[in-house]
Scaffold this active site. Structure first.
Site, short mmCIF file in Angstrom:
data_model
loop_
_atom_site.label_atom_id
_atom_site.label_comp_id
_atom_site.label_asym_id
_atom_site.label_seq_id
_atom_site.Cartn_x
_atom_site.Cartn_y
_atom_site.Cartn_z
N ARG A 69 51.80 86.51 53.05
CA ARG A 69 51.81 87.62 52.09
C ARG A 69 53.11 87.58 51.31
O ARG A 69 54.10 86.95 51.71
CB ARG A 69 51.71 88.96 52.83
CG ARG A 69 52.86 89.17 53.79
CD ARG A 69 53.08 90.59 54.20
NE ARG A 69 54.12 90.66 55.23
CZ ARG A 69 55.42 90.61 54.98
NH1 ARG A 69 55.86 90.50 53.74
NH2 ARG A 69 56.30 90.67 55.95
N GLY A 70 53.14 88.29 50.19
CA GLY A 70 54.38 88.44 49.45
C GLY A 70 55.33 89.37 50.19
O GLY A 70 54.95 90.08 51.12
N TYR A 73 60.92 90.62 55.23
CA TYR A 73 60.63 90.97 56.62
C TYR A 73 60.07 92.39 56.71
O TYR A 73 60.53 93.29 56.00
CB TYR A 73 61.89 90.90 57.48
CG TYR A 73 62.25 89.50 57.90
CD1 TYR A 73 61.55 88.85 58.92
CD2 TYR A 73 63.30 88.82 57.28
CE1 TYR A 73 61.89 87.56 59.31
CE2 TYR A 73 63.64 87.54 57.66
CZ TYR A 73 62.92 86.91 58.67
OH TYR A 73 63.26 85.63 59.05
N ALA A 149 54.40 100.16 53.57
CA ALA A 149 54.68 98.82 53.04
C ALA A 149 53.40 98.23 52.46
O ALA A 149 52.30 98.51 52.95
CB ALA A 149 55.24 97.91 54.13
N CYS A 180 62.21 94.76 54.33
CA CYS A 180 61.96 94.39 52.93
C CYS A 180 63.26 94.06 52.18
O CYS A 180 63.32 94.17 50.96
CB CYS A 180 61.18 95.49 52.22
SG CYS A 180 59.58 95.81 52.98
#
Length: 215
Positions: A69-70, A73, A149, A180
């Site tokens: 995924r884009g 962490y 998220a 992130c």
């Protein structure tokens, strides 16, 4: 037709990824319906395609999985509702930006059912809530915490991975990463905000708002 699948207990991450990829391939081939899969994982960290090694501050705390995924962490664990989204984005207009915005709108609308104002922030993926009761940032701006998220991947115009909403996870578990890649802001959950919300409550809201946003 969108099939809704809800798993009980904790679902192994690698098993979930294999199932998602298989279902996405079937959707692309026209042999399966679109699907939303609601589940919880055991405590893990996942590294998106933009993850920086320095942001994994405690690599031995929980298992760490690379993810297609884009994003960077993130943490998954009990008390967090994960919604894996396998939709035919090609059939829905071939507009990736619109699709990501719809994912954000879906989360924001779901949170609104619990009187929580979720907001976007430029340069910060996910959904955020302002915390006026907390001390302000050094520059005078209001403190903000991340509550959801979003990270998706498309293959043959079919999405997989998806989003997570913090219902009642152990927020201390986030301390092993820089979520992130953002050091300035914290994380929160519906229960941390003082709302006695259950996973079932969130699931009902997700289903209702999905049909409103993606109709």
């Amino acid at each position: 037709m969108v099939e809704w699948i809800t798993s009980t207990g904790l679902t192994d991450y690698e098993f979930a990824v294999a199932q998602m990829e298989s279902r996405a391939a079937e959707i692309a081939a026209g042999t399966a319906d679109e699907a939303i899969w609601l589940l919880e994982h055991p405590p893990i960290y996942t590294a998106g395609t933009s993850a920086r090694t320095a942001d994994l501050t405690d690599p031995n705390r929980f298992p760490v999985y690379p993810s297609k995924r884009g994003g960077q962490y993130t943490y998954h664990g009990p008390g967090q509702r994960v919604a894996y989204v396998m939709l035919n984005v090609g059939a829905r207009g071939h507009d990736v930006r619109k699709f990501v915005r719809q994912m954000e709108d879906w989360v924001i609308a779901t949170l609104a059912e619990f009187n929580v104002t979720g907001e976007r922030r430029a340069g910060r993926v996910g959904v955020w809530v302002v915390r006026p009761e907390k001390p302000r940032n050094p520059d005078g701006t209001a403190h903000e915490d991340k509550i959801a998220a979003i990270g998706v991947r498309l293959r043959k115009w079919v999405s997989f991975h998806g989003l997570s909403i913090n219902v009642e996870p152990d927020l201390d578990h986030y301390n092993g990463i820089v979520p992130c890649g953002i050091t300035r802001h914290g994380v929160t959950s519906l229960v941390d905000l003082g709302l006695p919300v259950s996973m079932d409550d969130v699931d009902v809201a997700l289903k209702r708002q999905f049909h409103a946003v993606f109709a």
